[in-house]
Design an enzyme around this catalytic site. Sequence first.
Site, PDB file in Angstrom:
ATOM      1  N   ASN A   1      -8.842   5.552  -3.635  1.00 45.98           N
ATOM      2  CA  ASN A   1      -7.337   5.454  -3.216  1.00 45.98           C
ATOM      3  C   ASN A   1      -6.447   6.220  -4.271  1.00 45.98           C
ATOM      4  O   ASN A   1      -6.777   7.301  -4.548  1.00 45.98           O
ATOM      5  CB  ASN A   1      -6.880   4.414  -2.458  1.00 45.98           C
ATOM      6  N   ASP A   2      -5.419   5.665  -4.863  1.00 43.18           N
ATOM      7  CA  ASP A   2      -4.574   6.494  -5.418  1.00 43.18           C
ATOM      8  C   ASP A   2      -4.648   7.148  -6.746  1.00 43.18           C
ATOM      9  O   ASP A   2      -5.981   6.833  -7.337  1.00 43.18           O
ATOM     10  CB  ASP A   2      -3.562   5.289  -6.034  1.00 43.18           C
TER      11      ASP A   2
ATOM     12  N   TRP B   1     -15.516   4.904  -2.045  1.00 41.58           N
ATOM     13  CA  TRP B   1     -14.086   4.775  -1.635  1.00 41.58           C
ATOM     14  C   TRP B   1     -13.129   5.240  -2.892  1.00 41.58           C
ATOM     15  O   TRP B   1     -13.477   4.922  -4.114  1.00 41.58           O
ATOM     16  CB  TRP B   1     -13.796   3.227  -1.418  1.00 41.58           C
TER      17      TRP B   1
ATOM     18  N   GLU C   1       5.623   0.307  -4.430  1.00 42.98           N
ATOM     19  CA  GLU C   1       4.299   0.598  -5.195  1.00 42.98           C
ATOM     20  C   GLU C   1       4.493   1.779  -5.938  1.00 42.98           C
ATOM     21  O   GLU C   1       5.261   2.845  -5.593  1.00 42.98           O
ATOM     22  CB  GLU C   1       3.140   0.535  -4.231  1.00 42.98           C
TER      23      GLU C   1
END
Length: 482
Positions: free
Chosen positions: A23-24, A21, A204
Site C-alpha cells: 500500500n502507501d 501486497w 492519514e
Amino acid sequence: MAQTYKELHRPQFHFSPEENWMNDPNGMVFFNDEYHLFYQYHPYGTTWGPMHWGHAVSKDLIHWEHLPIALFPDELGAIFSGSAVVDWNNTTGFFEKNQPGLVAIYTSAGTYPDSDRPLQQQSLAYSKDNGRTWVKYEGNPVLSDIAITDYRDPKVFWHEETNKWVMVLATGQTITIYTSLNLKEWEFASEFGHTAGSHDGVWECPDLFKLTVDDGQEKWVMIVSIGDNGQSAEGSRTQYFIGDFDGKTFVNDHDDTTILWLDYGRDNYAGVSWSDIQDGRRIYLGWMSNWRYANQVPTGVWRSAMTLPRELTLSSTADGIRLFQKPVAEVVSIRKETKKYAEEAGAIPLPSSLMEINIEFEKESSNQFGFVIHHSVEEKTVIGYDAAAEKLVVDRTKSGDHRFSTSFPAIQEAPLKLNHQRLKLRVFLDTSSIEVFANDGEIAITSLFFPSEGSKELSIFSNEGTTKLRDVTLTELYSIWK
Ligand code: FRU
C-alpha cells in the site's frame, strides 16, 4: 517466476512489487543520485498484513530496481507509514563527523501491554550506506501520546527559516505539527483542521511543503488523505489545503467549508512527496488503489501499484490558486513511436495497451465529446466532457471485471471549465489503469480497470453536434520491466 511482469493486469510502466501486497509509498527521499521509494509491504500474502517497508531505487523515477526489505516489525510493532530525510548536518549524531546520512521516521504500530488496544508511536531508523541497511535507534519510540489512538504517518522536513525539523502527523481527524532540533526530541507546535475540509474518514498520511505560485508569491500546501468510512461512494481519497506556514502554525487560506480534491478518480490515495530533491521540483507519488476494494482487486501474485510520479505546481485559476499536476518530465524516456492523426473523428486501432494519448478538442455545437478506449468487444472505458454540466468524466462501469466489489463500477467526475472553448487531455493508459490530466494538469482522474484483454482501439466522439480536433497524437510506450 518466469512470468513475472507479464501476467494479466500487470502494470507495465507503473511501480508494483514483484509479489505480494503493497500500500502507501513511504520514506521517499533523493540522496546520492538515487530516488528511494519505500512502501507499506506485506511479504507473506496478497492482502494487508503485518507491515514492513519494502524498498526500491531509481535513477530517473521511471525505471525501478527492487531491493531487499528495509524495515521489519519489532517489539514496538509493525512498521506503518512515514518519511525519510537526509540529515545533512548530522543533527542526530547517527553519522560520522560531517557526514550526511538517511534517517527514516515511521510509525511503530503495536498494542498496549497485555491488550489488543492499538498503540501508535513514532520511531527512527538510520542508514549509513545509501539505504541498503538500516539500524533502529535504541531510544525508540521518540514520540508518543497515549491519549490518541490514530497517531501516525509522520512526514518530516527541514524548515530553513527557523532552523528546525518539522513533523506533520495524522492525529485522528486533525494534523498535529511538532518541531525538533535533532529528530529525537519533539515539541508540540500546533494542531490544524478540527473543522476544516472533509472529515469523511480518519485523517492519514499528511504532507506539507512550500511552492511558488505562477504569480511569484509563496504558498504552503498541506496534503491530507482521508480514510474510507464505508458509506461515501468514493471510498478513501485525498484532499489538500493552501495557506501559510511560519514554522509552527499552518493557516488555511480558505474557509472551513472549502474542500479541494487532489484527484477526482477513485485510485489515488496516501500520496506524499519526495524529500531532498535538489532541482527545485516537488514530486508526488500516490498509491493507485482505494481501501474500499484494495484487498479484492483481481490481480495475481502481486496487489497494487503506484501512480506515475507527478510534479506538483501552484497556478492561479478563475476559482483561485489550485494545485496542478503532471507526470514527471522523465516519462518521455519510455516513448516508443508517435503518430499524429488528421482532424477527423473516428476509430483508431491501438498498436499497444501502453499508450500516451494527447487529444485537444475545441468545442463547437456539441455538448458531449470525448473518446472511448475499447479493450474487448464488450469492454470499454469512456473519457468524456459534458459541456453543459462543465464536467470531465471517466466511466469505468463497462471496463471489465468488477465482480470483486459492488463499489468498483464507477462514473468518476471532475468539475472543469473549458479554456477558451478548448479541452486538452493528456492520458496515460497502462494495462489496468488510466491517468487523465486535463488542461495542463488542472485536474487529474486516476482510475483502475480490469479488462479481459488488452486495449485495442480508440474512437473519438462528438454527440449531437461538432467539435474541432486540434490535436490527436498517440504514442506507444515501452514497459519499464525487463
Ligand atoms: C494509509 C494507512 C496509514 C497507515 C498505513 C498502514 O493507507 O492506513 O495511515 O500508516 O496505511 O498500512
